[in-house]
Design a protein around this motif. Sequence first.
Motif, PDB file in Angstrom:
ATOM      1  N   LYS A  48       0.810  -1.215   0.000  1.00 35.19           N
ATOM      2  CA  LYS A  48       0.000   0.000   0.000  1.00 35.19           C
ATOM      3  C   LYS A  48       0.847   1.270   0.000  1.00 35.19           C
ATOM      4  O   LYS A  48       0.306   2.365  -0.099  1.00 35.19           O
ATOM      5  CB  LYS A  48      -0.911   0.021   1.232  1.00 35.19           C
ATOM      6  N   GLN A  49       2.159   1.128   0.128  1.00 36.91           N
ATOM      7  CA  GLN A  49       3.001   2.315   0.274  1.00 36.91           C
ATOM      8  C   GLN A  49       3.883   2.514  -0.959  1.00 36.91           C
ATOM      9  O   GLN A  49       4.392   1.560  -1.537  1.00 36.91           O
ATOM     10  CB  GLN A  49       3.882   2.185   1.523  1.00 36.91           C
ATOM     11  N   ARG A  51       7.232   4.861  -2.368  1.00 39.31           N
ATOM     12  CA  ARG A  51       8.349   5.712  -1.965  1.00 39.31           C
ATOM     13  C   ARG A  51       8.861   6.470  -3.186  1.00 39.31           C
ATOM     14  O   ARG A  51       9.297   5.876  -4.166  1.00 39.31           O
ATOM     15  CB  ARG A  51       9.481   4.885  -1.352  1.00 39.31           C
ATOM     16  N   THR A  82       7.427   9.267   1.238  1.00 37.62           N
ATOM     17  CA  THR A  82       6.556   8.097   1.202  1.00 37.62           C
ATOM     18  C   THR A  82       5.089   8.514   1.316  1.00 37.62           C
ATOM     19  O   THR A  82       4.754   9.530   1.933  1.00 37.62           O
ATOM     20  CB  THR A  82       6.890   7.124   2.352  1.00 37.62           C
ATOM     21  N   ALA A  83       4.240   7.731   0.701  1.00 39.16           N
ATOM     22  CA  ALA A  83       2.800   7.961   0.771  1.00 39.16           C
ATOM     23  C   ALA A  83       2.107   6.601   0.796  1.00 39.16           C
ATOM     24  O   ALA A  83       2.598   5.629   0.207  1.00 39.16           O
ATOM     25  CB  ALA A  83       2.325   8.782  -0.422  1.00 39.16           C
ATOM     26  N   THR A  84       0.981   6.526   1.493  1.00 40.34           N
ATOM     27  CA  THR A  84       0.269   5.265   1.682  1.00 40.34           C
ATOM     28  C   THR A  84      -1.123   5.331   1.070  1.00 40.34           C
ATOM     29  O   THR A  84      -1.864   6.296   1.289  1.00 40.34           O
ATOM     30  CB  THR A  84       0.160   4.936   3.189  1.00 40.34           C
ATOM     31  N   SER A  86      -4.968   4.851   0.518  1.00 40.76           N
ATOM     32  CA  SER A  86      -6.181   4.705   1.315  1.00 40.76           C
ATOM     33  C   SER A  86      -7.340   4.488   0.347  1.00 40.76           C
ATOM     34  O   SER A  86      -7.279   4.906  -0.811  1.00 40.76           O
ATOM     35  CB  SER A  86      -6.443   5.954   2.162  1.00 40.76           C
ATOM     36  N   SER A 281      -0.771   8.631  -6.727  1.00 41.31           N
ATOM     37  CA  SER A 281      -0.577   7.208  -6.995  1.00 41.31           C
ATOM     38  C   SER A 281      -1.867   6.446  -6.778  1.00 41.31           C
ATOM     39  O   SER A 281      -2.253   6.159  -5.639  1.00 41.31           O
ATOM     40  CB  SER A 281       0.514   6.640  -6.067  1.00 41.31           C
ATOM     41  N   THR A 320      -3.485   7.796  -3.292  1.00 41.13           N
ATOM     42  CA  THR A 320      -2.706   8.634  -2.386  1.00 41.13           C
ATOM     43  C   THR A 320      -2.008   9.707  -3.208  1.00 41.13           C
ATOM     44  O   THR A 320      -1.850   9.576  -4.429  1.00 41.13           O
ATOM     45  CB  THR A 320      -1.673   7.825  -1.573  1.00 41.13           C
TER      46      THR A 320
END
Length: 338
Positions: A48-49, A51, A82-84, A86, A281, A320
Amino acid sequence: MTSPIVTTVTVPPAIQEYYDRVLLKRALPFLVHTKWAQKRPIEKGSGKQIRFRKYNSLAPALQPLDEGVTPVGSSMTYTDVTATLSQYGDFITISDVVTLVSPDKILTEAVELLGEQEGETIDLLMRNILSAGTSVVYANNVTSRAGVAKEVQHTDLDKIVRALKRNNVRPVTRLINPSTGVGTIPVPRSYWAITHPDVGADLMKLEANGFIPVEKYPNQATVLDSEIGAYKGIRFVETTNAKVFPDAGGAIGTTGLISTGGTNVDVYTILVFGAEAYGESPLSGSTSGVIIKAHSPKDTFDVSDPLNQRSTAGWKALWTGAILQDDWIIRYECGAKA
């Protein structure tokens, strides 16, 4: 908790009255906040992340080499953002009676409403991310949002252009093709800015200081639908989705600026940025889309709806976004004349 159902109570049939079959258009904001984002889909099965990695520039090698002596050398350094992912979504439930008696194509309207909701949701999510950046300039050179008590100033815009150039921010030269959503189209080199129509009205008053209204552009070929003009290398688009902080500024006094509560100035944002300042993303292959579950007379397996009384339409998206270069996007905060 069960969801509300669209029934003949919420959408009554048009009986014994004239009914215009041409439905009224909905007032929608321009959705512009993702238009300049780098598109970096996350592949399925990759977590889910995401970078985003930036390798930092090396310092210039200004020291002459000593003959026959190997220099110390340099090492590579990098910065990660970094982004996750949702998940977001919503749905509408429609009763079978509404579908049978309504003069409208209810399911079609529901799908259009949900598509609009999805687009605005992603736009506002990106807006909130961009509005939380740390590079900020306050109108009339005050030091905080609480002191803002001036409309947009051309001298502040000059300062922002200088800061972007000083930070080696590259102008935007290509945009996603809006007619296809695939590929890019070239545009004249420029920074871009997103703001509210209330601020747009004040920008128009800066024509004597160098603001050029969009109708005076010598070339109209690459003008965006929501574009209003340009100032010294910044092209402005406006949307009612632009971030506003009600009553967050200085005392309204005799400023003549807009105030929601009548005591303190409403603070409006202008987001000014260059190329590759931010990104978004979605999950690759799952970039949302409306999900329709219409009942079927032959469906005998859905025990939650044994009499096939309900249909649903909905959407969901894994998404995200992130600011990739904090000093490549500057948030300008100002008031707006009433």
